[in-house]
Write a protein that holds these residues in place. Structure first.
Motif, PDB file in Angstrom:
ATOM      1  N   LYS A  22       0.853  -1.191   0.000  1.00 49.33           N
ATOM      2  CA  LYS A  22       0.000   0.000   0.000  1.00 49.33           C
ATOM      3  C   LYS A  22       0.885   1.236   0.000  1.00 49.33           C
ATOM      4  N   TYR A  23       0.485   2.245  -0.760  1.00 49.27           N
ATOM      5  CA  TYR A  23       1.224   3.507  -0.774  1.00 49.27           C
ATOM      6  C   TYR A  23       0.256   4.677  -0.711  1.00 49.27           C
ATOM      7  N   SER A  24       0.782   5.789  -0.259  1.00 53.20           N
ATOM      8  CA  SER A  24       0.032   7.048  -0.234  1.00 53.20           C
ATOM      9  C   SER A  24       0.930   8.142  -0.769  1.00 53.20           C
ATOM     10  N   ILE A  25       0.321   9.124  -1.395  1.00 50.04           N
ATOM     11  CA  ILE A  25       1.050  10.287  -1.890  1.00 50.04           C
ATOM     12  C   ILE A  25       0.596  11.499  -1.095  1.00 50.04           C
ATOM     13  N   TYR A  26       1.568  12.260  -0.631  1.00 47.14           N
ATOM     14  CA  TYR A  26       1.308  13.497   0.104  1.00 47.14           C
ATOM     15  C   TYR A  26       1.882  14.661  -0.696  1.00 47.14           C
ATOM     16  N   GLN A  27       1.093  15.732  -0.803  1.00 49.30           N
ATOM     17  CA  GLN A  27       1.583  16.943  -1.453  1.00 49.30           C
ATOM     18  C   GLN A  27       1.422  18.121  -0.499  1.00 49.30           C
ATOM     19  N   VAL A  28       2.261  19.115  -0.705  1.00 51.77           N
ATOM     20  CA  VAL A  28       2.294  20.273   0.188  1.00 51.77           C
ATOM     21  C   VAL A  28       0.920  20.927   0.241  1.00 51.77           C
ATOM     22  N   ALA A  29       0.448  21.153   1.465  1.00 51.73           N
ATOM     23  CA  ALA A  29      -0.797  21.884   1.689  1.00 51.73           C
ATOM     24  C   ALA A  29      -0.467  23.369   1.576  1.00 51.73           C
ATOM     25  N   GLU A  30      -1.125  24.047   0.691  1.00 56.35           N
ATOM     26  CA  GLU A  30      -0.762  25.430   0.404  1.00 56.35           C
ATOM     27  C   GLU A  30      -1.481  26.446   1.295  1.00 56.35           C
ATOM     28  N   GLU A  31      -2.000  25.989   2.440  1.00 55.70           N
ATOM     29  CA  GLU A  31      -2.780  26.880   3.296  1.00 55.70           C
ATOM     30  C   GLU A  31      -1.950  27.897   4.064  1.00 55.70           C
ATOM     31  N   SER A  32      -0.710  27.570   4.402  1.00 64.45           N
ATOM     32  CA  SER A  32       0.071  28.485   5.234  1.00 64.45           C
ATOM     33  C   SER A  32       1.286  29.009   4.488  1.00 64.45           C
ATOM     34  N   LYS A  33       1.824  30.110   4.975  1.00 63.77           N
ATOM     35  CA  LYS A  33       3.005  30.728   4.367  1.00 63.77           C
ATOM     36  C   LYS A  33       4.191  29.771   4.427  1.00 63.77           C
TER      37      LYS A  33
END
Length: 122
Positions: A22-33
């Motif tokens: 099993k794998y998951s991909i995470y990408q940067v959450a652009e909510e904060s500076k």
């Protein structure tokens, strides 16, 4: 013209029973500076800015399964750049993204994958 006949006997290796990972991909959450500065940044840039790659700055954007191999990370990278699944609605897998495989986290750096030991903050 006369040809010699050769019989080539090759020992066939049995087909390996591949483990499905099993794998998951995470990408940067652009909510904060702070998260914004992580977007498409190499690990060297992240370290130079005094930032940390951890789950506080990322969103899980995809989950899937892959056959276990020595090239799993590169296979995932190719899949999400060349043959993107229809249900993947984010940007192509790129520098600063994180892939989790069976509880281990790998940062997509400029030229390679780097295992991140403290991605989970819980």
């Amino acid at each position: 013209m006369k040809y010699n006949s050769y019989i080539c006997i090759t020992k066939v290796k049995p087909i390996k029973n591949f483990k499905i990972m099993k794998y998951s991909i995470y990408q940067v959450a652009e909510e904060s500076k702070e998260s914004f500065y992580l977007l498409f940044a190499s690990l060297e840039m992240v370290n130079n800015m005094g930032l940390h790659v951890n789950e506080d700055h990322y969103n899980k954007v995809y989950e899937g399964e892959i056959k276990e191999s020595d090239t799993m990370l590169d296979d995932i990278y190719c899949k999400f750049n060349l043959h993107r699944p229809n249900d993947f609605k984010c940007h192509s897998l790129s520098v600063s993204d994180v892939v989790e495989i069976e509880g281990k986290f790998y940062f997509c750096d400029s030229y390679d994958w780097v295992q991140i030991l403290n991605f989970k903050t819980n």
